[in-house]
Scaffold this active site. Structure first.
Site, PDB file in Angstrom:
ATOM      1  N   GLY A 145     -33.542  -8.858 -10.302  1.00  0.00           N
ATOM      2  CA  GLY A 145     -33.106  -8.477  -8.623  1.00  0.00           C
ATOM      3  C   GLY A 145     -33.361  -6.969  -8.572  1.00  0.00           C
ATOM      4  O   GLY A 145     -33.270  -6.414  -9.334  1.00  0.00           O
ATOM      5  N   CYS A 146     -33.252  -6.746  -7.078  1.00  0.00           N
ATOM      6  CA  CYS A 146     -33.412  -5.296  -6.942  1.00  0.00           C
ATOM      7  C   CYS A 146     -32.375  -4.374  -7.315  1.00  0.00           C
ATOM      8  O   CYS A 146     -32.367  -3.440  -7.812  1.00  0.00           O
ATOM      9  CB  CYS A 146     -33.979  -5.048  -5.384  1.00  0.00           C
ATOM     10  SG  CYS A 146     -32.720  -6.118  -4.107  1.00  0.00           S
ATOM     11  N   TYR A 147     -31.220  -5.037  -6.902  1.00  0.00           N
ATOM     12  CA  TYR A 147     -30.023  -4.293  -7.335  1.00  0.00           C
ATOM     13  C   TYR A 147     -29.957  -4.067  -8.868  1.00  0.00           C
ATOM     14  O   TYR A 147     -29.606  -3.042  -9.177  1.00  0.00           O
ATOM     15  CB  TYR A 147     -28.756  -5.002  -6.787  1.00  0.00           C
ATOM     16  CG  TYR A 147     -28.271  -4.821  -5.374  1.00  0.00           C
ATOM     17  CD1 TYR A 147     -28.111  -3.495  -4.800  1.00  0.00           C
ATOM     18  CD2 TYR A 147     -28.300  -5.904  -4.531  1.00  0.00           C
ATOM     19  CE1 TYR A 147     -27.704  -3.391  -3.553  1.00  0.00           C
ATOM     20  CE2 TYR A 147     -27.730  -5.723  -3.184  1.00  0.00           C
ATOM     21  CZ  TYR A 147     -27.664  -4.524  -2.773  1.00  0.00           C
ATOM     22  OH  TYR A 147     -27.507  -4.280  -1.471  1.00  0.00           O
TER      23      TYR A 147
END
Length: 347
Positions: A145-147
């Site tokens: 995921g980006c986070y």
């Protein structure tokens, strides 16, 4: 001979970003481009910035249309990739930009995604300790995921070196609105977002929390507990993660700041896309926009006994599509940076 690549979810932000990068990749040819609701449309109608591919027609996202390619990128909603991936040949390199295969703990998956767990694939963040070798020659890869990408890049070196304590990690991240996808939502329209910031998923409710804990626990060798708070920022792309953790007692010394900094410098010394900035220079989302680069800076807070690490990435590039292409390069034995030699965009 060029490598044939299919991209699903091509009408969305992640799929469109994958296509933007692949269009300049020297080793690939773009085959099937698929979507669901937009099937039958010209790509240029929904992704007008992709000029070289504008006249391509979006096909329906079916296994039949994805078959026959060397690589398949799945940029689909969470919970939909696994059924398609299971029907693709084992020799096909399948890269899942969704969450279906990121988590190893089936209970964590059930808690945050409320569906059956599809199992886990090699985790596509090459910069984590020992992870690059696991991705070489892999045929199934789960893109982070980006986070988690920004959070893990920020803190993994400290945990891997035994410099951080596992019981009190706090991460607050600001993300651009593209991280929520392309589906129309009232809280994402311009009138709601412009000139405003807002938190969401507060109190451990965000789905990326177990993914961050999984990655940091692997780096530390012991379970790591994370308090993660995402916030929505009035920008289209980018993540700025501010991550803090207690420093182990042996580093709480007069030269602790220099010792900690050297840990991060050593960890990323040879990384092509992760940069520890010179002292006094702090990362900004604009500096990495449109690129596969991550910019980091850290400081030791002796009063609180904590390290503070800030990491800026483009959530659609290093946080999703750029990381996916980087993993493809590794898995196929290509130059890791192929197709990713983009600098940031300014102003």
């Amino acid at each position: 001979m060029s490598i044939s690549v299919a991209v699903s979810g091509a009408s969305g932000y992640a799929g469109g970003e994958v296509l933007r990068l692949l269009a300049s990749h020297p080793e690939v040819s773009i085959g099937a481009i698929t979507a669901h609701n937009n099937a039958g449309s010209r790509l240029g109608e929904v992704q007008p910035h992709l000029h070289s591919l504008a006249d391509r027609l979006l096909e329906d996202t079916t296994v039949a249309n994805l078959m026959g390619h060397d690589v398949v990128f799945l940029a689909l909603p969470h919970g939909t990739s696994a059924a398609i991936a299971r029907q693709l040949p084992p020799e096909t390199l399948v890269i899942d930009a969704g969450a279906d295969h990121r988590l190893e703990d089936s209970a964590a998956w059930a808690k945050f995604y409320d569906s059956d767990h599809a199992g886990s694939w090699p985790y596509g963040l090459p910069e984590l300790p020992g992870q690059r070798e696991k991705l070489r020659s892999a045929r199934r890869i789960a893109v982070p995921g980006c986070y988690p990408t920004s959070a893990l890049l920020a803190l993994a070196p400290g945990f891997a070196a035994g410099a951080l304590q596992a019981d009190d990690v706090v991460i607050v991240s600001a993300s651009g609105t593209s991280g929520a996808g392309k589906t129309a939502k009232v809280n994402l329209i311009g009138s709601e977002v412009m000139g405003s910031m807002s938190p969401y998923g507060v109190g451990g409710g965000h789905r990326h929390t177990p993914e961050i804990e999984q990655g940091l626990s692997k780096a530390a060798g012991v379970p790591v507990t994370v308090s993660f708070t995402p916030t929505l920022a009035p920008m289209s792309r980018g993540i700025l993660a501010t991550a803090t953790a207690k420093v182990s007692p042996k580093f709480r010394t007069a030269d602790g700041g220099a010792l900690l900094r050297q840990i991060w410098l050593d960890a990323y010394e040879d990384e092509p896309f992760v940069h520890v900035l010179p002292p006094g220079q702090w990362p900004s989302t604009k500096s990495v926009q449109g690129s596969n680069h991550a910019a980091l800076q850290l400081a030791f807070d002796p009063h609180a006994g904590r390290v503070v690490v800030c990491c800026a990435i483009d959530n659609l590039t290093k946080g999703t599509a750029g990381g996916a292409v980087q993993c493809m390069n590794l898995a196929l034995g290509l130059t890791e940076t192929a197709g990713l030699n983009f600098q940031g965009v300014a102003p």
